[in-house]
Design a protein around this motif. Structure first.
Motif, PDB file in Angstrom:
ATOM      1  N   GLY A  41       0.815  -1.212   0.000  1.00 45.47           N
ATOM      2  CA  GLY A  41       0.000   0.000   0.000  1.00 45.47           C
ATOM      3  C   GLY A  41       0.844   1.255   0.000  1.00 45.47           C
ATOM      4  N   TRP A  42       1.857   1.308   0.857  1.00 49.76           N
ATOM      5  CA  TRP A  42       2.740   2.485   0.894  1.00 49.76           C
ATOM      6  C   TRP A  42       3.509   2.634  -0.414  1.00 49.76           C
ATOM      7  CZ3 TRP A  42       1.960   6.357   3.786  1.00 49.76           C
ATOM      8  CH2 TRP A  42       1.430   6.211   5.061  1.00 49.76           C
ATOM      9  N   ARG A  43       3.978   1.507  -0.964  1.00 48.85           N
ATOM     10  CA  ARG A  43       4.711   1.565  -2.232  1.00 48.85           C
ATOM     11  C   ARG A  43       3.803   2.105  -3.337  1.00 48.85           C
ATOM     12  NH1 ARG A  43       6.113  -3.399  -2.430  1.00 48.85           N
ATOM     13  NH2 ARG A  43       4.451  -4.095  -3.790  1.00 48.85           N
TER      14      ARG A  43
ATOM     15  N   ALA B 175      -6.968  15.139   7.204  1.00 54.60           N
ATOM     16  CA  ALA B 175      -7.619  15.189   5.891  1.00 54.60           C
ATOM     17  C   ALA B 175      -6.701  14.620   4.818  1.00 54.60           C
ATOM     18  CB  ALA B 175      -8.014  16.627   5.563  1.00 54.60           C
ATOM     19  N   HIS B 176      -5.430  14.956   4.874  1.00 58.02           N
ATOM     20  CA  HIS B 176      -4.468  14.457   3.889  1.00 58.02           C
ATOM     21  C   HIS B 176      -4.357  12.936   3.957  1.00 58.02           C
ATOM     22  CE1 HIS B 176      -0.981  14.690   1.248  1.00 58.02           C
ATOM     23  NE2 HIS B 176      -0.431  13.769   2.025  1.00 58.02           N
ATOM     24  N   VAL B 177      -4.230  12.398   5.163  1.00 59.31           N
ATOM     25  CA  VAL B 177      -4.126  10.946   5.331  1.00 59.31           C
ATOM     26  C   VAL B 177      -5.404  10.270   4.855  1.00 59.31           C
ATOM     27  CG1 VAL B 177      -3.940   9.100   7.049  1.00 59.31           C
ATOM     28  CG2 VAL B 177      -2.416  11.082   7.171  1.00 59.31           C
ATOM     29  N   LEU B 178      -6.562  10.836   5.162  1.00 55.07           N
ATOM     30  CA  LEU B 178      -7.829  10.260   4.740  1.00 55.07           C
ATOM     31  C   LEU B 178      -7.940  10.247   3.219  1.00 55.07           C
ATOM     32  CD1 LEU B 178     -10.623   9.123   5.411  1.00 55.07           C
ATOM     33  CD2 LEU B 178     -11.456  11.478   5.503  1.00 55.07           C
ATOM     34  N   LEU B 179      -7.562  11.341   2.569  1.00 58.76           N
ATOM     35  CA  LEU B 179      -7.620  11.383   1.106  1.00 58.76           C
ATOM     36  C   LEU B 179      -6.673  10.366   0.469  1.00 58.76           C
ATOM     37  CD1 LEU B 179      -7.927  15.213   0.466  1.00 58.76           C
ATOM     38  CD2 LEU B 179      -9.669  13.465   0.101  1.00 58.76           C
TER      39      LEU B 179
ATOM     40  N   LEU C 165      -7.815   3.010  -1.587  1.00 54.49           N
ATOM     41  CA  LEU C 165      -8.988   2.140  -1.571  1.00 54.49           C
ATOM     42  C   LEU C 165      -9.611   2.053  -2.963  1.00 54.49           C
ATOM     43  CD1 LEU C 165     -11.086   0.458   0.011  1.00 54.49           C
ATOM     44  CD2 LEU C 165     -12.297   2.615   0.446  1.00 54.49           C
ATOM     45  N   LEU C 166      -9.741   3.189  -3.636  1.00 59.33           N
ATOM     46  CA  LEU C 166     -10.298   3.182  -4.989  1.00 59.33           C
ATOM     47  C   LEU C 166      -9.422   2.385  -5.952  1.00 59.33           C
ATOM     48  CD1 LEU C 166     -11.591   6.833  -5.332  1.00 59.33           C
ATOM     49  CD2 LEU C 166     -12.949   4.752  -5.199  1.00 59.33           C
ATOM     50  N   VAL C 167      -8.118   2.511  -5.814  1.00 61.20           N
ATOM     51  CA  VAL C 167      -7.199   1.741  -6.657  1.00 61.20           C
ATOM     52  C   VAL C 167      -7.424   0.253  -6.443  1.00 61.20           C
ATOM     53  CG1 VAL C 167      -4.767   1.122  -6.958  1.00 61.20           C
ATOM     54  CG2 VAL C 167      -5.448   3.523  -6.926  1.00 61.20           C
ATOM     55  N   ARG C 168      -7.527  -0.163  -5.179  1.00 59.03           N
ATOM     56  CA  ARG C 168      -7.730  -1.588  -4.871  1.00 59.03           C
ATOM     57  C   ARG C 168      -9.067  -2.086  -5.407  1.00 59.03           C
ATOM     58  NH1 ARG C 168      -3.291  -1.727  -4.846  1.00 59.03           N
ATOM     59  NH2 ARG C 168      -1.901  -1.702  -3.099  1.00 59.03           N
ATOM     60  N   ILE C 169     -10.126  -1.293  -5.272  1.00 55.17           N
ATOM     61  CA  ILE C 169     -11.439  -1.688  -5.790  1.00 55.17           C
ATOM     62  C   ILE C 169     -11.372  -1.871  -7.294  1.00 55.17           C
ATOM     63  CG2 ILE C 169     -13.798  -0.860  -6.178  1.00 55.17           C
ATOM     64  CD1 ILE C 169     -13.649   0.400  -3.371  1.00 55.17           C
ATOM     65  N   VAL C 170     -10.728  -0.938  -7.985  1.00 54.36           N
ATOM     66  CA  VAL C 170     -10.580  -1.052  -9.445  1.00 54.36           C
ATOM     67  C   VAL C 170      -9.810  -2.315  -9.801  1.00 54.36           C
ATOM     68  CG1 VAL C 170      -9.463  -0.004 -11.455  1.00 54.36           C
ATOM     69  CG2 VAL C 170     -10.812   1.412  -9.907  1.00 54.36           C
ATOM     70  N   GLU C 171      -8.715  -2.596  -9.107  1.00 54.15           N
ATOM     71  CA  GLU C 171      -7.917  -3.788  -9.409  1.00 54.15           C
ATOM     72  C   GLU C 171      -8.704  -5.073  -9.157  1.00 54.15           C
ATOM     73  OE1 GLU C 171      -3.325  -2.326  -8.680  1.00 54.15           O
ATOM     74  OE2 GLU C 171      -4.414  -3.177  -6.974  1.00 54.15           O
ATOM     75  N   ILE C 172      -9.450  -5.119  -8.068  1.00 49.51           N
ATOM     76  CA  ILE C 172     -10.197  -6.342  -7.738  1.00 49.51           C
ATOM     77  C   ILE C 172     -11.345  -6.555  -8.718  1.00 49.51           C
ATOM     78  CG2 ILE C 172     -11.738  -7.364  -5.998  1.00 49.51           C
ATOM     79  CD1 ILE C 172      -9.846  -6.048  -3.884  1.00 49.51           C
TER      80      ILE C 172
ATOM     81  N   ARG D 103      -7.304  -6.472 -13.224  1.00 47.78           N
ATOM     82  CA  ARG D 103      -6.139  -5.907 -13.914  1.00 47.78           C
ATOM     83  C   ARG D 103      -5.417  -4.958 -12.974  1.00 47.78           C
ATOM     84  NH1 ARG D 103      -8.792  -2.987 -18.601  1.00 47.78           N
ATOM     85  NH2 ARG D 103      -6.667  -2.579 -19.219  1.00 47.78           N
ATOM     86  N   THR D 104      -4.210  -4.557 -13.357  1.00 48.82           N
ATOM     87  CA  THR D 104      -3.461  -3.625 -12.522  1.00 48.82           C
ATOM     88  C   THR D 104      -4.016  -2.220 -12.707  1.00 48.82           C
ATOM     89  OG1 THR D 104      -1.817  -3.080 -14.201  1.00 48.82           O
ATOM     90  CG2 THR D 104      -1.355  -4.998 -12.776  1.00 48.82           C
ATOM     91  N   TRP D 105      -3.814  -1.376 -11.697  1.00 51.30           N
ATOM     92  CA  TRP D 105      -4.257   0.004 -11.766  1.00 51.30           C
ATOM     93  C   TRP D 105      -3.610   0.723 -12.954  1.00 51.30           C
ATOM     94  CZ3 TRP D 105      -7.553   3.560 -11.291  1.00 51.30           C
ATOM     95  CH2 TRP D 105      -7.191   4.911 -11.326  1.00 51.30           C
ATOM     96  N   THR D 106      -2.347   0.447 -13.189  1.00 49.35           N
ATOM     97  CA  THR D 106      -1.640   1.117 -14.288  1.00 49.35           C
ATOM     98  C   THR D 106      -2.308   0.814 -15.628  1.00 49.35           C
ATOM     99  OG1 THR D 106       0.410   0.941 -13.030  1.00 49.35           O
ATOM    100  CG2 THR D 106       0.623   1.422 -15.360  1.00 49.35           C
ATOM    101  N   ASP D 107      -2.675  -0.450 -15.854  1.00 52.24           N
ATOM    102  CA  ASP D 107      -3.318  -0.816 -17.120  1.00 52.24           C
ATOM    103  C   ASP D 107      -4.694  -0.166 -17.260  1.00 52.24           C
ATOM    104  OD1 ASP D 107      -1.142  -2.339 -17.793  1.00 52.24           O
ATOM    105  OD2 ASP D 107      -2.061  -4.258 -17.190  1.00 52.24           O
ATOM    106  N   VAL D 108      -5.481  -0.197 -16.185  1.00 53.01           N
ATOM    107  CA  VAL D 108      -6.822   0.397 -16.236  1.00 53.01           C
ATOM    108  C   VAL D 108      -6.724   1.904 -16.444  1.00 53.01           C
ATOM    109  CG1 VAL D 108      -8.956   0.791 -14.934  1.00 53.01           C
ATOM    110  CG2 VAL D 108      -7.827  -1.440 -14.829  1.00 53.01           C
ATOM    111  N   ARG D 109      -5.810   2.547 -15.718  1.00 51.35           N
ATOM    112  CA  ARG D 109      -5.634   4.001 -15.862  1.00 51.35           C
ATOM    113  C   ARG D 109      -5.236   4.363 -17.293  1.00 51.35           C
ATOM    114  NH1 ARG D 109      -0.890   6.030 -12.636  1.00 51.35           N
ATOM    115  NH2 ARG D 109       0.133   5.176 -14.449  1.00 51.35           N
ATOM    116  N   ASP D 110      -4.347   3.576 -17.890  1.00 47.05           N
ATOM    117  CA  ASP D 110      -3.939   3.841 -19.273  1.00 47.05           C
ATOM    118  C   ASP D 110      -5.128   3.756 -20.222  1.00 47.05           C
ATOM    119  OD1 ASP D 110      -1.342   4.255 -18.470  1.00 47.05           O
ATOM    120  OD2 ASP D 110      -0.631   2.264 -19.095  1.00 47.05           O
TER     121      ASP D 110
END
Length: 135
Positions: free
Chosen positions: A18-20, A41-45, A51-58, A62-69
């Motif tokens: 997650g940190w990476r 607020a910064h930590v929450l955002l 969380l959104l990245v993980r939902i998209v991947e699940i 596919r990986t977030w990078t591929d979906v974002r592209d």
């Protein structure tokens, strides 16, 4: 390995990933806040973004990078001509369409906005009931 240490190792690897991902995929850099509510607020955002990245991947498998592209191929153009202005989206690519379907998001409408200019000989005020009355 006892079950608790296996869980701790697995949990630790998820936290490290997650940190990476926060630093690489989301391109987050240190932001220095002094006020506690801004830090929270910064930590929450950051957490919501991850969380959104993980939902998209699940959901897409596919990986977030591929979906974002694929999703970056969606564009909006504003076109102005003598009769008015309209806002139009590009046709989703097959990859973008697949990602949107997997996420349960409908594809964007083709025409988002249409503003026609009245011809120069049209009156500037709407007609009154007297103007419309048939004599």
């Amino acid at each position: 390995m006892p079950p608790t240490s296996r869980w701790a190792t697995s949990s630790s690897s998820h936290v490290e990933r997650g940190w990476r991902d926060l630093k690489t995929h989301l391109e987050l850099r240190p932001v220095y806040h002094r006020l506690e509510h801004r830090i929270r607020a910064h930590v929450l955002l950051c957490w919501l973004a991850l969380l959104l990245v993980r939902i998209v991947e699940i959901r897409t498998g596919r990986t977030w990078t591929d979906v974002r592209d694929d999703l970056q191929d969606l564009h909006v153009g504003v076109f102005t001509g003598p009769v008015g202005t309209f806002t139009q989206t590009s046709t989703p690519t097959p990859g973008a369409r697949d990602a949107l379907t997997a996420l349960g998001v409908p594809p964007p409408k083709k025409i988002l906005d249409l503003r026609l200019r009245p011809p120069p000989n049209w009156p500037t005020t709407p007609p009154t009931s007297e103007d419309l009355a048939v004599s």
